[in-house]
Design an enzyme around this catalytic site. Structure first.
Site, PDB file in Angstrom:
ATOM      1  N   GLY A  46       0.762  -1.206  -0.049  1.00 34.06           N
ATOM      2  CA  GLY A  46       0.099  -0.101   0.064  1.00 34.06           C
ATOM      3  C   GLY A  46       0.804   1.101   0.018  1.00 34.06           C
ATOM      4  N   GLN A  51       2.964   9.983   1.241  1.00 35.49           N
ATOM      5  CA  GLN A  51       4.523   9.338   1.221  1.00 35.49           C
ATOM      6  C   GLN A  51       4.908   9.599   0.146  1.00 35.49           C
ATOM      7  OE1 GLN A  51       2.492   5.170   2.332  1.00 35.49           O
ATOM      8  NE2 GLN A  51       4.319   5.058   3.142  1.00 35.49           N
ATOM      9  N   CYS A  88       5.809  -0.148   6.952  1.00 38.21           N
ATOM     10  CA  CYS A  88       5.556   0.891   5.990  1.00 38.21           C
ATOM     11  C   CYS A  88       6.681   1.341   5.244  1.00 38.21           C
ATOM     12  CB  CYS A  88       5.118   1.980   6.950  1.00 38.21           C
ATOM     13  SG  CYS A  88       4.912   3.722   6.262  1.00 38.21           S
ATOM     14  N   LEU A  89       6.351   1.482   4.128  1.00 38.22           N
ATOM     15  CA  LEU A  89       7.508   1.964   3.094  1.00 38.22           C
ATOM     16  C   LEU A  89       8.321   3.273   3.691  1.00 38.22           C
ATOM     17  CD1 LEU A  89       6.133   1.200  -0.453  1.00 38.22           C
ATOM     18  CD2 LEU A  89       7.534  -0.122   0.907  1.00 38.22           C
ATOM     19  N   HIS A 130      -4.243   0.983   7.556  1.00 42.07           N
ATOM     20  CA  HIS A 130      -2.862   1.673   7.766  1.00 42.07           C
ATOM     21  C   HIS A 130      -2.970   2.944   6.509  1.00 42.07           C
ATOM     22  CE1 HIS A 130       1.696   1.296   7.881  1.00 42.07           C
ATOM     23  NE2 HIS A 130       1.480   2.135   6.631  1.00 42.07           N
ATOM     24  N   GLU A 131      -3.486   3.003   5.519  1.00 35.83           N
ATOM     25  CA  GLU A 131      -3.333   3.797   4.503  1.00 35.83           C
ATOM     26  C   GLU A 131      -4.269   4.949   4.642  1.00 35.83           C
ATOM     27  OE1 GLU A 131      -0.705   3.392   2.715  1.00 35.83           O
ATOM     28  OE2 GLU A 131      -0.457   1.258   3.166  1.00 35.83           O
ATOM     29  N   HIS A 134      -2.512   7.218   7.033  1.00 35.39           N
ATOM     30  CA  HIS A 134      -1.630   8.370   6.333  1.00 35.39           C
ATOM     31  C   HIS A 134      -2.415   9.558   5.890  1.00 35.39           C
ATOM     32  CE1 HIS A 134       2.386   6.157   6.242  1.00 35.39           C
ATOM     33  NE2 HIS A 134       1.659   4.934   5.711  1.00 35.39           N
TER      34      HIS A 134
HETATM   35 NI    NI Z   1       2.615   3.276   5.491  1.00 39.17          NI
END
Ligand code: NI
Length: 161
Positions: A46, A51, A88-89, A130-131, A134
């Site tokens: 995701g 991000q 998380c990226l 999670h997304e 963000h």
């Molecule tokens: Ni993330």
């Protein structure tokens, strides 16, 4: 098509609330394509627009069942519970245990700005939660039970066995 630079924890853009998308312009279409390319290139499940430095309410997800694009997503129902590792990226090399709902329903708009509803369980439910966070400027590290762990260290331990 372009791979965009993924912002990492400490970058203030990740702490800001994102703005609603009013219209899918060519620029937004390009952003969505780039977000998918960037997510796949980084082996993520995701990615949210902040991000890549864009404060708009857009997320992309692929838990192995094909790409999902959510514009202006709103979680309308949650139930159950799951506890497991999350990463998380924007927090590279780390994982931590987070408890999330095991089932969620989300309303969002697609790239034609048509409203739709999506249901997810397990990993998809986790990714949606999670997304969407963000978009509020919240990182999963705020929910981690115990400590963030280093994925590289765990990998090294496995190698020694
Ligand atoms: Ni993330």
């Amino acid at each position: 098509m372009a791979i965009r630079n993924i912002r990492t924890m400490g970058d203030r853009v990740l702490t800001k609330k994102c703005r609603t998308v009013e219209e899918v312009t060519p620029k937004i279409s390009e952003l969505i394509t780039d977000m998918l390319d960037t997510m796949y290139e980084a082996f993520g499940v995701g990615l949210a627009a902040p991000q890549v430095g864009i404060l708009k309410r857009i997320v992309v997800i692929d838990v192995g069942e094909g790409p999902i694009v959510l514009i202006n997503p709103v979680i309308t129902e949650t139930d159950g519970e799951q506890t497991g590792d999350e990463g998380c990226l924007s927090v590279p090399g780390k994982v931590g245990v987070v408890t999330r709902p095991n089932h969620v329903k989300v309303e969002a708009y697609n790239e034609d700005m048509e409203k739709f509803e999506l249901e997810g369980t397990e990993l998809l439910a986790r990714a949606i939660c999670h997304e969407c966070e963000h978009l509020e400027g919240v990182l999963y590290v705020e929910h981690v039970q115990g400590e963030l762990r280093d994925t590289a260290a765990e990998y090294d331990e496995d190698e020694e066995e």
